[in-house]
Design a protein around this motif. Structure first.
Motif, mmCIF file in Angstrom:
data_model
loop_
_atom_site.group_PDB
_atom_site.id
_atom_site.type_symbol
_atom_site.label_atom_id
_atom_site.label_comp_id
_atom_site.label_asym_id
_atom_site.label_seq_id
_atom_site.Cartn_x
_atom_site.Cartn_y
_atom_site.Cartn_z
ATOM 1 N N TYR A 145 113.257 31.753 147.948
ATOM 2 C CA TYR A 145 114.331 30.766 148.062
ATOM 3 C C TYR A 145 113.755 29.509 148.692
ATOM 4 O O TYR A 145 113.017 29.590 149.672
ATOM 5 N N VAL A 146 114.074 28.402 148.128
ATOM 6 C CA VAL A 146 113.600 27.144 148.708
ATOM 7 C C VAL A 146 114.796 26.405 149.299
ATOM 8 O O VAL A 146 115.777 26.134 148.610
ATOM 9 N N LYS A 147 114.704 26.189 150.605
ATOM 10 C CA LYS A 147 115.783 25.450 151.289
ATOM 11 C C LYS A 147 115.153 24.344 152.116
ATOM 12 O O LYS A 147 114.006 24.462 152.547
ATOM 13 N N LYS A 148 115.923 23.324 152.377
ATOM 14 C CA LYS A 148 115.437 22.232 153.222
ATOM 15 C C LYS A 148 115.345 22.743 154.659
ATOM 16 O O LYS A 148 116.297 23.356 155.158
ATOM 17 N N LEU A 149 114.190 22.476 155.302
ATOM 18 C CA LEU A 149 114.008 22.913 156.683
ATOM 19 C C LEU A 149 115.087 22.311 157.599
ATOM 20 O O LEU A 149 115.622 22.982 158.483
ATOM 21 N N SER A 150 115.436 21.057 157.326
ATOM 22 C CA SER A 150 116.449 20.386 158.163
ATOM 23 C C SER A 150 117.808 21.081 158.042
ATOM 24 O O SER A 150 118.541 21.209 159.018
ATOM 25 N N ASP A 151 118.113 21.593 156.797
ATOM 26 C CA ASP A 151 119.391 22.293 156.599
ATOM 27 C C ASP A 151 119.419 23.597 157.388
ATOM 28 O O ASP A 151 120.424 23.949 158.008
ATOM 29 N N VAL A 152 118.281 24.322 157.337
ATOM 30 C CA VAL A 152 118.193 25.610 158.039
ATOM 31 C C VAL A 152 118.339 25.384 159.539
ATOM 32 O O VAL A 152 119.094 26.088 160.229
#
Lengths: 312, 207
Positions: free
Chosen positions: B23-30
Motif C-alpha cells: 500500500y502506498v500512502k503519503k507519510l504526512s497523511d499517516v
C-alpha cells in the motif's frame, strides 16, 4: 587454588571499593536554560546555581540559545560528563522531550523549571508557572481598563512553547467574551524585545488606532512600548506584559506599562534544586507537574513587589 | 497447458498478490492520522466531567450559607477545604443551595438565599475562569500530558455550561421561582469576603 581464591577475593574487594567511590563522588547538577539573552532566565539559572551550591553541589549553567540542537548537545555533554541531575528550562515543549528521555535512560534525573515538556513521565518533576490562570486575571483587568471596548494587538512568544499558548488562551478565555474588544493583529515576536519593537512598528503602520497591547512577556511589552513612544501613542495605549522583570516593574511604577504578571523564578529555581537534593538522598515520589501561582501586578499593588518577586 | 497461458496466469497471480500486499500512502497523511488519534479530546473529557463525574460528587458540595458563615468566622478552616491547581491566593469551592429569584438581567440571575445577608449572583453570561473546572477538586494536573490540555478542558467546561446548563434555565426562569443550584465560586484569600457571592452554575433546577 589458594592463590586463585585470593585473587578472586581481591577482585571483589576492588570492585566494591570502586562502587563505593562512585557512590561517594560528589554529585553534580547541570542547569540547562533556553536562553541567557533574557534577564529573567539569567535570574532563574543563577538562582538555581546558587541554591545548588548552598546544598553542597557543584553546578554548571548551559545556554541553549533557544536552539534545540544546541540543547541536545548540552544534554549529551552533561550525561557524558557525569552530571547526576539536570535543572532544565526547555526550548521546545515537544522537541525537548527526546533530550529529557535520553537523560532518564542514562539515570540522570531532570527537573523542569518554568516551561514544560509534553510528557507526563520523562521528567522526574516539572515545576511550572501557572500562566493560564494568571492570564485569566490579566484578561479581566484588560477588559476593565479598556472599558470593554476598543482595538488591541497581541504579541505572542515562541510558538513552540506551551507558555506562549497558555498565556494567550488564558487571556482570550476572558477577553473574547466581550464583542466590543477587537483584536486587530496577533503576531509572534519570540519573547524578544527588539523583535517586538519591530513587529509593533509594522503593526502600527497598518493599525494606527489601537487602545491596548497584550504581550506574552515583559521583554516584548517593553519593546512594544518603545515603538508606541516612537509613534507618539504611548499615553493612549495600555500595554500589558508577563514575567515581573525589573524594567517592567520599574515601568509600572513610572506609569508606563499598565500591568504584568509576577512569576516567581526564585521559588521555581530553589524548589528544582531542592528536589534534586532530595532525589540524591533517595526520594522518588515527586509531583509530576507542580503549577506555581503567578500574581497580577499593577499600579494599585506595585508597592508589594520587586523584580522577580515580592518584597520581603 | 499452453506455456504462454501458464506464464500469463503466474504473472497475473504474482501481480494480484503484490497489488494486495503493498500500500502506498503519503507519510504526512499517516503522521497526521497518528497525531489525531493521539490528540487529547478536551470536549469528551469535559462532557464526562460535567455529565458523569460531577453529578456523583455533588454530595461533596458545601451549603453556601454554611460556607459563608465559616469564611466569616474561621477563614483558615474554610480555605483549607478549597481547591485550585496551584497553592496561590485564588481558591475555588463547590457549593450548593436553594434560593428565590429576585431579579434577572442580561448577565446574571439574583437569588435570595436563607442565611446570607446579600443576594447570590448566579452568572448567566460571563462563564469564565477555572472555577467550574477546579471547584470540585476532582481534576488534577497530573492527569494531563500538557497543562495546555488541562486548560483547554476549562474552556470546554465553560462552553458546555453556556450551551447545555444555561439555555433551559434561562428560557424558563422568572422572578419568584425557587431554584436549586450546584456551582463553583472563586475567592481570593487575601481579600475581604465579597458582599455578594458570585456563582458559576454547574447544575440548575427550577422547583
Amino acid at each position: 587454588m589458594k592463590r586463585l581464591s585470593i585473587a578472586v577475593l581481591l577482585l571483589v574487594l576492588l570492585a566494591g571499593c570502586s562502587a563505593t567511590d562512585k557512590q561517594q563522588e560528589p554529585k553534580k547538577i547541570a542547569i540547562v536554560v533556553s536562553t541567557l539573552n533574557n534577564p529573567w532566565f539569567v535570574f532563574l539559572a543563577e538562582t538555581a546555581a546558587k541554591k545548588a551550591k548552598e546544598l553542597g553541589y557543584e553546578s554548571k549553567i548551559f545556554d541553549s540559545q533557544n536552539n534545540t540542537a544546541l540543547e541536545s548537545d548540552h544534554f549529551e555533554n552533561a550525561i557524558a560528563s557525569g552530571y547526576n541531575a539536570i535543572l532544565f528550562n526547555p526550548t521546545d515543549a515537544a522537541g525537548s522531550v527526546a533530550n529529557v528521555s535520553k537523560a532518564k535512560e542514562a539515570g540522570v534525573a531532570v527537573f523542569c523549571m518554568d516551561r514544560e515538556v509534553n510528557s507526563k513521565d520523562a521528567a522526574t518533576s516539572q515545576i511550572l508557572s501557572d500562566s493560564y490562570s494568571a492570564c485569566i486575571e490579566l484578561g479581566k483587568l484588560f477588559v476593565q481598563s479598556l472599558d470593554k471596548k476598543g482595538n488591541y494587538v497581541e504579541l505572542l512568544g515562541i510558538v513552540s512553547d506551551n507558555n506562549t499558548w497558555n498565556r494567550s488562551k488564558g487571556f482570550h478565555s476572558v477577553v473574547d467574551n466581550y464583542p466590543g474588544l477587537k483584536m486587530v493583529a496577533q503576531q509572534s515576536a519570540d519573547f524578544d524585545r527588539n523583535k517586538a519593537m519591530e513587529v509593533m512598528e509594522s503593526i502600527l503602520q497598518a493599525h494606527p488606532d489601537i487602545n491596548g497591547v497584550f504581550c506574552g512577556n515583559d521583554a516584548m511589552a517593553m519593546g512594544a512600548y518603545q515603538a508606541l513612544v516612537a509613534a507618539g501613542k504611548a499615553e493612549k495605549v495600555k500595554v500589558y506584559g508577563f514575567d515581573g522583570a525589573e524594567d517592567a516593574v520599574n515601568s509600572i511604577k513610572e506609569g508606563k506599562l499598565t500591568a504584568t504578571a509576577m512569576q516567581f523564578p526564585k521559588t521555581i529555581a530553589e524548589l528544582a534544586a531542592t528536589y534534586a537534593d532530595e532525589f540524591f538522598k533517595g526520594k522518588t515520589d515527586f509531583p509530576k507537574k507542580l503549577p506555581i501561582p503567578v500574581e497580577v501586578v499593577n499600579t494599585e499593588n506595585i508597592d508589594k513587589y520587586v523584580a522577580y518577586g515580592k518584597k520581603d | 497447458m499452453n506455456k504462454g497461458i501458464k506464464y500469463l496466469l503466474i504473472t497475473a497471480s504474482v501481480a494480484l498478490v503484490a497489488y494486495n500486499s503493498v500500500y502506498v500512502k503519503k507519510l504526512s497523511d499517516v503522521k497526521a492520522k497518528e497525531e489525531k488519534a493521539k490528540a487529547f479530546d478536551a470536549l469528551a473529557y469535559a462532557k464526562d466531567y460535567l455529565h458523569n463525574k460531577l453529578p456523583i460528587r455533588k454530595v461533596e458540595a458545601v451549603e453556601i450559607s454554611k460556607l459563608f458563615s465559616e469564611l466569616k468566622n474561621s477563614p483558615r478552616k474554610a480555605f483549607a477545604n478549597s481547591h485550585a491547581q496551584n497553592n496561590g491566593d485564588i481558591r475555588f469551592f463547590m457549593i450548593h443551595g436553594q434560593g428565590q429569584v429576585v431579579k434577572i438581567d442580561e448577565s446574571n440571575a439574583y437569588l435570595k438565599v436563607a442565611g446570607l445577608p446579600s443576594d447570590v449572583i448566579l452568572a448567566t453570561e460571563y462563564i469564565i475562569g477555572n472555577a467550574a473546572r477546579d471547584g470540585s477538586g476532582i481534576i488534577s494536573v497530573d492527569e494531563f500530558t500538557t497543562t495546555m490540555d488541562m486548560n483547554t478542558v476549562s474552556e470546554e467546561i465553560n462552553k458546555l455550561i453556556r450551551a447545555e446548563v444555561l439555555p433551559p434555565f434561562e428560557s424558563k426562569v422568572k422572578v419568584g421561582d425557587t431554584v436549586d443550584f450546584v456551582g463553583s465560586i472563586e475567592l481570593n484569600q487575601t481579600k475581604a469576603l465579597p458582599k455578594n457571592m458570585e456563582v458559576i452554575p454547574l447544575i440548575l433546577e427550577i422547583k
